[in-house]
Design a protein around this motif. Structure first.
Motif, PDB file in Angstrom:
ATOM      1  N   GLY A 244       0.844  -1.255  -0.216  1.00 39.17           N
ATOM      2  CA  GLY A 244       0.024   0.169   0.053  1.00 39.17           C
ATOM      3  C   GLY A 244       0.933   1.273   0.024  1.00 39.17           C
ATOM      4  N   SER A 245      -0.084   2.401  -0.319  1.00 36.67           N
ATOM      5  CA  SER A 245       0.864   3.604  -0.333  1.00 36.67           C
ATOM      6  C   SER A 245       0.074   4.692   0.337  1.00 36.67           C
ATOM      7  CB  SER A 245       1.566   3.854  -1.736  1.00 36.67           C
ATOM      8  OG  SER A 245       0.360   4.039  -2.518  1.00 36.67           O
ATOM      9  N   ASP A 246       0.547   5.889   0.544  1.00 35.80           N
ATOM     10  CA  ASP A 246      -0.004   6.817   1.241  1.00 35.80           C
ATOM     11  C   ASP A 246       0.618   8.279   0.631  1.00 35.80           C
ATOM     12  OD1 ASP A 246      -2.301   5.642   3.077  1.00 35.80           O
ATOM     13  OD2 ASP A 246      -0.429   5.226   4.000  1.00 35.80           O
ATOM     14  N   LYS A 247      -0.247   9.251   0.133  1.00 35.01           N
ATOM     15  CA  LYS A 247       0.282  10.358  -0.405  1.00 35.01           C
ATOM     16  C   LYS A 247       0.710  11.240   0.584  1.00 35.01           C
ATOM     17  CE  LYS A 247      -2.183  10.162  -4.880  1.00 35.01           C
ATOM     18  NZ  LYS A 247      -3.097  10.861  -5.871  1.00 35.01           N
ATOM     19  N   ALA A 248       1.632  12.248   0.285  1.00 33.14           N
ATOM     20  CA  ALA A 248       1.922  13.179   1.457  1.00 33.14           C
ATOM     21  C   ALA A 248       0.805  14.236   1.210  1.00 33.14           C
ATOM     22  CB  ALA A 248       3.191  14.105   0.876  1.00 33.14           C
ATOM     23  N   PRO A 249       0.154  14.663   2.559  1.00 31.72           N
ATOM     24  CA  PRO A 249      -0.939  15.375   2.728  1.00 31.72           C
ATOM     25  C   PRO A 249      -0.637  17.206   2.616  1.00 31.72           C
ATOM     26  CG  PRO A 249      -0.648  14.434   4.534  1.00 31.72           C
ATOM     27  CD  PRO A 249       0.449  14.020   3.732  1.00 31.72           C
ATOM     28  N   GLY A 250       0.730  17.185   3.222  1.00 33.25           N
ATOM     29  CA  GLY A 250       0.996  18.612   3.524  1.00 33.25           C
ATOM     30  C   GLY A 250       1.964  19.284   2.544  1.00 33.25           C
ATOM     31  N   LYS A 251       2.367  20.379   2.923  1.00 36.09           N
ATOM     32  CA  LYS A 251       3.298  21.100   2.091  1.00 36.09           C
ATOM     33  C   LYS A 251       4.784  20.970   2.718  1.00 36.09           C
ATOM     34  CE  LYS A 251      -0.091  24.589   1.061  1.00 36.09           C
ATOM     35  NZ  LYS A 251      -0.367  26.108   1.123  1.00 36.09           N
ATOM     36  N   GLY A 252       5.832  21.727   2.052  1.00 32.43           N
ATOM     37  CA  GLY A 252       7.113  21.677   2.615  1.00 32.43           C
ATOM     38  C   GLY A 252       7.976  20.498   2.096  1.00 32.43           C
ATOM     39  N   HIS A 253       9.054  20.181   2.811  1.00 32.70           N
ATOM     40  CA  HIS A 253       9.925  19.097   2.129  1.00 32.70           C
ATOM     41  C   HIS A 253       9.284  17.607   2.090  1.00 32.70           C
ATOM     42  CE1 HIS A 253      13.511  17.281   0.854  1.00 32.70           C
ATOM     43  NE2 HIS A 253      13.449  16.486   1.943  1.00 32.70           N
ATOM     44  N   LYS A 254       9.377  17.109   1.139  1.00 33.45           N
ATOM     45  CA  LYS A 254       8.607  15.559   1.003  1.00 33.45           C
ATOM     46  C   LYS A 254       9.491  14.375   1.591  1.00 33.45           C
ATOM     47  CE  LYS A 254       7.218  13.402  -2.644  1.00 33.45           C
ATOM     48  NZ  LYS A 254       6.263  13.293  -3.571  1.00 33.45           N
ATOM     49  N   TYR A 255       9.211  13.708   2.624  1.00 34.78           N
ATOM     50  CA  TYR A 255       9.942  12.508   2.785  1.00 34.78           C
ATOM     51  C   TYR A 255       9.258  11.597   2.576  1.00 34.78           C
ATOM     52  CZ  TYR A 255      13.308  15.522   5.532  1.00 34.78           C
ATOM     53  OH  TYR A 255      14.381  16.303   5.839  1.00 34.78           O
ATOM     54  N   THR A 256      10.011  10.363   1.605  1.00 34.31           N
ATOM     55  CA  THR A 256       9.102   9.136   1.483  1.00 34.31           C
ATOM     56  C   THR A 256       9.671   8.163   2.173  1.00 34.31           C
ATOM     57  OG1 THR A 256      10.898   8.681  -0.336  1.00 34.31           O
ATOM     58  CG2 THR A 256       8.733   9.754  -1.061  1.00 34.31           C
ATOM     59  N   TYR A 257       8.988   7.193   2.694  1.00 31.30           N
ATOM     60  CA  TYR A 257       9.413   6.050   3.671  1.00 31.30           C
ATOM     61  C   TYR A 257       8.597   4.792   3.149  1.00 31.30           C
ATOM     62  CZ  TYR A 257       4.824   6.706   6.025  1.00 31.30           C
ATOM     63  OH  TYR A 257       3.556   6.567   6.252  1.00 31.30           O
ATOM     64  N   ARG A 258       9.084   3.464   3.518  1.00 31.75           N
ATOM     65  CA  ARG A 258       8.353   2.312   3.591  1.00 31.75           C
ATOM     66  C   ARG A 258       8.304   1.732   4.893  1.00 31.75           C
ATOM     67  NH1 ARG A 258      12.617  -0.621   0.810  1.00 31.75           N
ATOM     68  NH2 ARG A 258      12.622  -2.111   2.703  1.00 31.75           N
ATOM     69  N   VAL A 259       7.242   1.063   4.859  1.00 31.83           N
ATOM     70  CA  VAL A 259       7.102   0.222   6.105  1.00 31.83           C
ATOM     71  C   VAL A 259       7.386  -1.345   6.013  1.00 31.83           C
ATOM     72  CG1 VAL A 259       5.100  -0.396   7.911  1.00 31.83           C
ATOM     73  CG2 VAL A 259       5.461   1.694   6.921  1.00 31.83           C
ATOM     74  N   ASP A 260       8.248  -1.991   6.914  1.00 28.04           N
ATOM     75  CA  ASP A 260       8.448  -3.214   6.907  1.00 28.04           C
ATOM     76  C   ASP A 260       7.908  -3.690   8.260  1.00 28.04           C
ATOM     77  OD1 ASP A 260       9.453  -2.963   4.347  1.00 28.04           O
ATOM     78  OD2 ASP A 260      11.590  -3.317   5.021  1.00 28.04           O
ATOM     79  N   PHE A 294       4.916  13.831   4.694  1.00 31.23           N
ATOM     80  CA  PHE A 294       5.439  12.598   4.400  1.00 31.23           C
ATOM     81  C   PHE A 294       4.596  11.584   3.697  1.00 31.23           C
ATOM     82  CE2 PHE A 294       7.012  14.142   8.353  1.00 31.23           C
ATOM     83  CZ  PHE A 294       8.517  13.823   8.763  1.00 31.23           C
ATOM     84  N   ALA A 295       5.209  10.677   2.833  1.00 32.04           N
ATOM     85  CA  ALA A 295       4.515   9.891   1.974  1.00 32.04           C
ATOM     86  C   ALA A 295       4.798   8.482   2.110  1.00 32.04           C
ATOM     87  CB  ALA A 295       4.615  10.325   0.514  1.00 32.04           C
ATOM     88  N   HIS A 301      12.809   3.578  -3.937  1.00 28.97           N
ATOM     89  CA  HIS A 301      13.620   3.885  -2.967  1.00 28.97           C
ATOM     90  C   HIS A 301      13.590   4.970  -2.118  1.00 28.97           C
ATOM     91  CE1 HIS A 301      16.751   1.347  -5.124  1.00 28.97           C
ATOM     92  NE2 HIS A 301      16.408   1.808  -6.415  1.00 28.97           N
ATOM     93  N   PRO A 302      13.067   4.628  -0.746  1.00 29.85           N
ATOM     94  CA  PRO A 302      12.635   5.593   0.091  1.00 29.85           C
ATOM     95  C   PRO A 302      13.795   5.938   1.160  1.00 29.85           C
ATOM     96  CG  PRO A 302      12.378   3.281   0.902  1.00 29.85           C
ATOM     97  CD  PRO A 302      12.889   3.174  -0.293  1.00 29.85           C
TER      98      PRO A 302
END
Length: 416
Positions: A244-260, A294-295, A301-302
């Motif tokens: 699954g995935s979730d889009k970044a809801p806010g503004k500013g610098h975007k960080y991506t992450y994965r959940v294991d 955060f997304a 590659h997160p």
């Protein structure tokens, strides 16, 4: 049905004439077995059945009896066997008959057949009394060519008496057995209804009236619940990506992450992933005031990997970055790797500093604290007694640092 009602002398059978020869009575023909009656006897009642005028017509043909001048009349003992009433008559009639009428049996109620008044006979329409074929027709006798109607009525009365006698016996038996049978049937029906075997019946699978099926637990309910887990658990060491995935809801610098999540643990990976996304993007968290967002992704590659692992596996990954988590069974940011390690025991059971009632807030603190390390923040301690502890304080270990006791706090900006 009662005995025959006769106005004149009753005809005598062969047995009667044997004892009456001394009186000058002419003997009947030996062995004829007939009852003979003169058609000229005054006051004759046809067929000896004044109480059965409704059976006069169509006569014996109804019951398949062939009649004619050569058919012998019924024997007296046979007629008298059916003349004896099978049912109890009213008291007045029983007295006139010479005594009580025997019952048909003791198993059930005794039906009574009142003895009709011969004077109130009714005839079928169109056949008045005194007319040919009517009740006073002199040809309507048991002898001669004109006796076929009387013989027919005699046989009809006998047949009717036999039928009624049989019915009385059957009814008496049913009455005797019917009570228990009906009780058994009702009990059986109640058991069937109670067992739910019928299509309209209630089965164990049915929902009780007024009791709705349990709704799925909400996110808040799941996050406020404790889960069992061994503090020394060593799971498989292998990880699975939570899809699954979730889009970044806010503004500013975007960080991506994965959940294991480490394989072999009885924990909900989807709940953990939902908690990470909602906590990091809360306005009280690092995403405050649009500083960052955060997304969650599950491919590519997160920037980092939020990892839920057993205590032993967490310690191994933290040791790669020179951190010892076994002593107090805590979490860490393994800065030398791409993994932010969340100790599954702490996620499932919490800590004494927050208590069981605040497990929801404790989990939010774990996510914010370890992600803060990934974002470059170091530990901070509380400086004002009674104030909310900074999110970067090691709140799992203690809320009292250097004699300054603070309150538990999960947020970067608690007052936002």
């Amino acid at each position: 049905m009662g005995r025959h009602s006769r106005r004149g002398d009753a005809p005598r059978s062969a047995e009667d004439t044997v004892g009456a020869t001394g009186a000058g009575a002419p003997p009947a023909e030996a062995g004829s077995g007939r009852r003979r009656r003169s058609s000229e006897r005054p006051g004759q009642v046809r067929g000896g059945h004044p109480e059965q005028p409704e059976w006069d017509r169509p006569g014996p043909e109804r019951y398949g009896v062939q009649h004619g001048p050569r058919i012998p009349g019924p024997r007296r003992e046979f007629v008298e066997a059916f003349e004896a009433p099978a049912f109890e008559a009213p008291a007045s009639e029983a007295s006139s008959a010479g005594g009580p009428v025997p019952r048909s049996g003791e198993a059930g109620p005794v039906l009574t057949v009142p003895k009709p008044d011969p004077a109130r006979r009714q005839e079928p329409a169109g056949r008045p009394i005194g007319s040919p074929g009517g009740p006073d027709d002199p040809q309507d006798s048991e002898s001669g060519e004109g006796g076929k109607g009387g013989k027919g009525r005699t046989f009809t009365g006998i047949a009717a008496a036999a039928v009624i006698t049989v019915l009385a016996i059957v009814v008496a038996g049913q009455v005797a057995d019917g009570g228990a049978g009906r009780d058994d049937a009702r009990a059986s029906g109640a058991l069937k209804r109670g067992s739910g075997a019928g299509p309209a019946s209630r089965g164990d699978a049915r929902t009780a009236p007024g009791k709705a099926s349990a709704a799925p637990a909400t996110y808040e309910q799941k996050m406020a619940k404790l889960y069992p887990l061994d503090p020394k658990l060593a799971a498989s060491g292998a990880f699975a990506v939570v899809p699954g995935s979730d889009k970044a809801p806010g503004k500013g610098h975007k960080y991506t992450y994965r959940v294991d999540i480490e394989k072999g643990m009885a924990l909900d990976g989807a709940l953990f992933a939902e908690a990470v996304q909602k906590t990091l993007n809360d306005k009280r968290s690092w995403a405050h005031n649009g500083d960052m967002t955060f997304a969650r992704i599950s491919t590519g590659h997160p920037d980092f990997v939020m990892t839920l692992a057993s205590p032993v596996t967490t310690a191994k990954w933290c040791a790669k970055s020179g951190l010892d988590t076994l002593d107090e069974n805590v979490s860490c940011d393994s800065a030398a790797t791409d993994r932010v390690m969340i100790n599954a025991y702490r996620w499932a059971r919490g800590s004494s500093t927050f208590g069981d009632a605040k497990i929801f807030a404790y989990r939010q603190m774990l996510i914010n604290h370890e992600t803060g390390h990934r974002l470059g923040h170091n530990h901070v301690t509380c400086r004002t007694p009674g104030a909310l502890a900074p999110v970067m304080q090691q709140q799992t270990k203690s809320l009292d640092i250097g004699g300054i006791k603070c309150r538990a706090n999960p947020w970067v900006y608690p007052t936002a």
